[in-house]
Design an enzyme around this catalytic site. Structure first.
Site, short mmCIF file in Angstrom:
data_model
loop_
_atom_site.label_atom_id
_atom_site.label_comp_id
_atom_site.label_asym_id
_atom_site.label_seq_id
_atom_site.Cartn_x
_atom_site.Cartn_y
_atom_site.Cartn_z
N ASP A 56 -21.54 -42.67 -11.60
CA ASP A 56 -20.32 -43.26 -11.06
C ASP A 56 -20.63 -44.72 -10.74
OD1 ASP A 56 -17.73 -43.46 -9.95
OD2 ASP A 56 -18.55 -43.20 -7.95
N THR A 58 -19.18 -47.20 -8.80
CA THR A 58 -19.16 -47.63 -7.41
C THR A 58 -20.14 -46.80 -6.58
OG1 THR A 58 -16.84 -48.25 -7.62
CG2 THR A 58 -17.71 -48.04 -5.39
N ASP A 315 -20.61 -40.25 -4.95
CA ASP A 315 -20.62 -40.43 -3.50
C ASP A 315 -19.28 -40.12 -2.85
OD1 ASP A 315 -19.27 -42.56 -4.57
OD2 ASP A 315 -20.18 -44.08 -3.28
#
Length: 582
Positions: A56, A58, A315
């Site tokens: 991912d 970010t 996250d």
């Protein structure tokens, strides 16, 4: 009875289960010292098999902290868009993007909010409604902040203006910036909900929507991202960047970290629903943008459909489904509680650079376990064939349990503990059991051939073909007694076994060479120290038998060397090369 016990106990590779458990436990402790928490023990084994890592953007490639970059008005007249941005940034439930608006657009004065629609990945926009605003320049009605591609086609502007906005947004995204569009409407949004018209999954954009401003944000790329990606590429691990941002933004970030030849980014809006077609797209492209949480999960399944072993990092709550579905879910330490709960590994300090050590530790454990399996299964093979052959020949089993235990200790027990904890860069290759058996069975045959050779020679030398030699306690004057034959058998087995250990330990380094030298010294001490001779019931045989034992052990070692080289050639390995070419 004693001979039976000696034969049967030798067949059992009891140390293999112990060393596997110890290796997994040590790996967990080692990773824990590196701020990596293993939540499920099988994660260590999966680490070695991972061939695809989904990232991912970010919080993984970037630090996850959004910074305001610029804002540009799009309307001819100022409708108070700066005040609206200040209001959005001051929202106590603001996400990381909205929080970045607080410093450049302080809230003053507060705006009378009547309703709001929170940001959702599926919609890719959030909205706020204001009533009559007095003493401010902000217009009443609906204000929508979202991804340009989600809003531009709904704007009440002509085709040329839409094309220009699309081109401008693409240009900004291609520079690596997250681009957001702020639009205004005097017609509030309505949803299917009758109690809360601004909330619910059926919320729709308001009518008469006009562009007010374009806002850009920047994310700082992690300093360690470039080095980490280079490591994965060198190790043959395929990388897939999956993000909800614009594919142009994601591709730009990939270029910033030095990813060689990343594609221009694939828009997940165009992903096919069929898993086979999706797998084909996943194989062709590496950078994906505008990916919804459900699509992340389906993309992981599509990779698994092609028999890929997938690790997924994440996250946010939006990553939880994909992290849970992946073979190895990896959560950042500052990840949402739901994501950490379903992950198998947690990077406690949220450092992306921990992943190479995670992969290396997993590969070390599995590669070392395969190495030890070759050793233990070779022991099981020779022990079974040894008993079978001597039973068919009606020869007395030429060893005591304590003698066989010491032989096992010298070329298996102590060495296996050391080898299990040594670094091993070898990549995982499927077919563990097949490879182990193809090596262990012929090696076992070679060891048995050496044991048969020394026993046959001893009986020829002694002139006894009955299969039963006297014990020293019964006939001290006999030319050859059972204790001497047992000692000769021990010499042949241990020397050939130590060469097997040499082969298994390759490539050799100073530590392994030191271990082999120490084991040979211990072997000599076991044979000559009186206390050891008394304990093991050893009596050194005549010199011709000792020479024959060493010579036959050398022939057995030569045979093991040939088997090793043939085995490695079939696997696609150069001699002493720990890394499979395939």
């Amino acid at each position: 009875l004693i001979a039976t016990i000696a034969g049967i106990t030798t067949m059992i590779p009891q140390g293999l289960a112990l060393m596997t458990t110890i290796s997994f436990a040590v790996a967990a402790l080692t990773l824990g010292s590196k701020k990596v928490l293993i939540q499920e023990q099988p994660a260590v084994e999966i680490l070695a098999r991972v061939d695809t890592v989904c990232l991912d953007k970010t919080g993984t490639l970037t630090e996850g902290v959004m910074q305001f970059s610029s804002a540009k008005a799009l309307a001819a007249t100022d409708h108070g868009w700066k005040l609206v941005l200040g209001h959005i940034g001051a929202d106590p439930n603001a996400n990381t993007t909205a929080v970045a608006l607080r410093e450049p657009f302080p809230q003053s004065p507060p705006l009378p909010q009547t309703d709001a629609i929170a940001f959702a990945s599926e919609r890719r926009w959030s909205a706020f409604a204001f009533g009559n605003i007095q003493d401010t320049q902000a217009s009443a009605g609906a204000w929508v902040l979202g991804a340009p591609e989600a809003l531009i086609d709904a704007l009440s502007v002509d085709t040329d203006a839409r094309a220009e906005l699309h081109e401008s947004a693409k240009r900004l995204s291609s520079s690596g910036k997250r681009t957001m569009l702020l639009a205004h409407s005097t017609t509030p949004s309505r949803s299917a909900s009758t109690t809360h018209p601004w909330f619910g999954e059926h919320a729709v954009l308001p009518g008469d929507l006009y562009p007010a401003a374009v806002v850009t944000f920047e994310e700082k790329v992690r300093d360690d991202a470039r080095e980490t990606l280079e490591y994965f590429q060198q190790q043959g691990v395929e990388l897939k960047v999956i993000s909800g941002d614009s594919p142009h933004t994601v591709a730009a970030v990939a270029r910033q970290i030095g990813w060689e030849h990343p594609d221009s980014g694939y828009d997940a809006c165009n992903l096919p629903d069929n898993i086979e077609d999706m797998a084909a797209v996943m194989q062709e492209h590496s950078v994906f943008g505008r990916v919804s949480p459900d699509q992340k999960e389906q993309m992981v399944k599509a990779l698994q459909h092609r028999e890929r072993v997938v690790a997924m990092t994440g996250d946010g709550v939006n990553d939880a489904l994909a992290v849970k579905t992946a073979d190895l879910g990896i959560a950042m330490g500052d990840a949402a509680a739901a994501t950490k709960a379903v992950s198998r590994l947690v990077l406690l300090d949220s450092k992306f650079s921990r992943l190479p050590s995670v992969l290396a530790e997993g590969r070390k454990v599995i590669a070392n376990m395969e190495r030890l399996a070759h050793l233990f299964l070779a022991k099981t093979a020779y022990a079974f064939l040894f008993v079978l052959l001597f039973s068919l020949l009606a020869w007395q089993y030429p060893a005591l349990p304590r003698q066989m235990s010491t032989a096992d200790f010298l070329f298996i027990g102590l060495a296996s503990f050391i080898l299990a904890l040594m670094p091993n860069p070898r990549r995982y290759v499927a077919g563990f059991l097949s490879r182990a058996l193809k090596f262990a069975l012929p090696t076992g045959v070679m060891l048995v051939a050496a044991l048969w050779g020394i026993n046959w020679y001893a009986r020829v030398w002694a002139g006894d073909f009955s299969g039963v030699l006297p014990y020293a306690s019964e006939d001290p004057g006999a030319p050859l007694v059972m204790e001497q034959l047992q000692t000769a058998t021990f010499i042949t087995l241990t020397l050939a076994g130590l060469w097997l250990l040499n082969v298994i330990s390759r490539p050799l380094n100073w530590q392994k060479i030191g271990m082999l030298i120490a084991l040979h010294i211990i072997f000599i001490l076991v044979l000559v120290v009186p206390l050891s001779q008394w304990y093991h019931h050893f009596i050194l045989p005549p010199t011709p038998i000792i020479i024959a034992a060493v010579g036959i052990a050398a022939l057995g070692a030569l045979g093991i060397e040939v088997i090793h080289r043939i085995h490695d050639a079939r696997m696609g390995l150069a001699p002493d090369d720990p890394r499979p070419k395939g």
